[in-house]
Design a protein around this motif. Structure first.
Motif, mmCIF file in Angstrom:
data_model
loop_
_atom_site.group_PDB
_atom_site.id
_atom_site.type_symbol
_atom_site.label_atom_id
_atom_site.label_comp_id
_atom_site.label_asym_id
_atom_site.label_seq_id
_atom_site.Cartn_x
_atom_site.Cartn_y
_atom_site.Cartn_z
ATOM 1 N N UNK A 30 0.797 -1.228 0.000
ATOM 2 C CA UNK A 30 0.000 0.000 0.000
ATOM 3 C C UNK A 30 0.829 1.277 0.000
ATOM 4 N N UNK A 31 2.012 1.255 0.609
ATOM 5 C CA UNK A 31 2.832 2.463 0.721
ATOM 6 C C UNK A 31 4.249 2.262 0.200
ATOM 7 N N UNK A 32 4.440 1.250 -0.641
ATOM 8 C CA UNK A 32 5.760 0.941 -1.160
ATOM 9 C C UNK A 32 6.362 2.056 -1.991
ATOM 10 N N UNK A 33 5.527 2.810 -2.679
ATOM 11 C CA UNK A 33 6.045 3.914 -3.494
ATOM 12 C C UNK A 33 6.645 5.017 -2.629
ATOM 13 N N UNK A 34 6.327 5.041 -1.342
ATOM 14 C CA UNK A 34 6.910 5.995 -0.395
ATOM 15 C C UNK A 34 8.042 5.363 0.418
ATOM 16 N N UNK A 35 8.369 4.118 0.133
ATOM 17 C CA UNK A 35 9.454 3.379 0.777
ATOM 18 C C UNK A 35 9.221 3.124 2.263
ATOM 19 N N UNK A 36 7.990 3.129 2.687
ATOM 20 C CA UNK A 36 7.682 2.902 4.100
ATOM 21 C C UNK A 36 8.150 1.514 4.527
ATOM 22 N N UNK A 80 8.862 0.076 -10.539
ATOM 23 C CA UNK A 80 9.506 -1.228 -10.660
ATOM 24 C C UNK A 80 10.032 -1.719 -9.312
ATOM 25 N N UNK A 81 10.695 -0.852 -8.560
ATOM 26 C CA UNK A 81 11.245 -1.220 -7.249
ATOM 27 C C UNK A 81 10.104 -1.584 -6.301
ATOM 28 N N UNK A 82 9.000 -0.873 -6.407
ATOM 29 C CA UNK A 82 7.831 -1.171 -5.579
ATOM 30 C C UNK A 82 7.372 -2.607 -5.824
ATOM 31 N N UNK A 83 7.267 -3.001 -7.090
ATOM 32 C CA UNK A 83 6.805 -4.339 -7.436
ATOM 33 C C UNK A 83 7.814 -5.409 -7.002
ATOM 34 N N UNK A 95 15.917 3.062 1.518
ATOM 35 C CA UNK A 95 14.605 3.695 1.656
ATOM 36 C C UNK A 95 14.595 5.090 1.077
ATOM 37 N N UNK A 96 15.659 5.843 1.336
ATOM 38 C CA UNK A 96 15.742 7.193 0.775
ATOM 39 C C UNK A 96 15.832 7.151 -0.751
ATOM 40 N N UNK A 97 16.618 6.221 -1.280
ATOM 41 C CA UNK A 97 16.708 6.083 -2.740
ATOM 42 C C UNK A 97 15.355 5.715 -3.347
ATOM 43 N N UNK A 98 14.679 4.797 -2.712
ATOM 44 C CA UNK A 98 13.365 4.375 -3.203
ATOM 45 C C UNK A 98 12.363 5.518 -3.111
ATOM 46 N N UNK A 99 12.430 6.277 -2.040
ATOM 47 C CA UNK A 99 11.529 7.418 -1.864
ATOM 48 C C UNK A 99 11.780 8.481 -2.920
ATOM 49 N N UNK A 100 13.052 8.799 -3.166
ATOM 50 C CA UNK A 100 13.388 9.848 -4.133
ATOM 51 C C UNK A 100 13.039 9.459 -5.568
ATOM 52 N N UNK A 101 12.970 8.157 -5.844
ATOM 53 C CA UNK A 101 12.603 7.710 -7.192
ATOM 54 C C UNK A 101 11.136 7.278 -7.261
ATOM 55 N N UNK A 102 10.360 7.574 -6.223
ATOM 56 C CA UNK A 102 8.946 7.207 -6.115
ATOM 57 C C UNK A 102 8.767 5.711 -6.399
ATOM 58 N N UNK A 103 9.437 4.928 -5.576
ATOM 59 C CA UNK A 103 9.321 3.480 -5.695
ATOM 60 C C UNK A 103 10.061 2.929 -6.893
ATOM 61 N N UNK A 104 11.142 3.572 -7.285
ATOM 62 C CA UNK A 104 11.894 3.106 -8.448
ATOM 63 C C UNK A 104 11.060 3.157 -9.702
ATOM 64 N N UNK A 105 10.248 4.221 -9.799
ATOM 65 C CA UNK A 105 9.335 4.421 -10.935
ATOM 66 C C UNK A 105 8.365 3.248 -11.083
#
Length: 117
Positions: free
Chosen positions: A33-39, A62-65, A50-60
């Protein structure tokens, strides 16, 4: 009398102490639910990624998935390298709920696009 108002030092850390393992259910819900925010990464104590994932909005996206799949497969670990607590008991329900959520999402977006055309 002023001694009682002085700040007290923290108690010493017990050697060999490690915090309890992180919850699979909490990590799964954060990742889904909040992966795009790297929670999920912050919850696991992985602040750098987490900061990298947050700055890229969940790796665009892909990282979220990828993180969601890692959590569901039981491959995600906390910052100490420990597996998530409660994985064995909750993995089936997590997979079913996640699959149902994806199917409902695809159906609703397909229905919305057919109604708009």
């Amino acid at each position: 009398m002023t001694e009682q108002y002085l700040p007290q030092p923290y108690p010493p850390v017990t050697p060999g102490y490690s915090p309890p393992p992180k919850s699979f259910v909490a990590t799964w819900l954060f990742a889904w639910l909040l992966g795009f925010l790297a929670i999920d990464r912050f919850y696991l104590g992985k602040v750098g990624t987490g900061l990298l994932k947050l700055l890229t909005v969940g790796g665009f996206g892909l990282w979220w998935l990828i993180d969601l799949i890692l959590v569901l497969a039981g491959a995600q670990r906390d910052k100490h390298g420990r597996p998530l607590a409660g994985y064995a008991e909750n993995k089936t329900v997590a997979w079913i709920v996640t699959a149902a959520g994806f199917v409902l999402s695809m159906l609703s977006s397909g229905l919305a696009s057919s109604l708009n055309s």
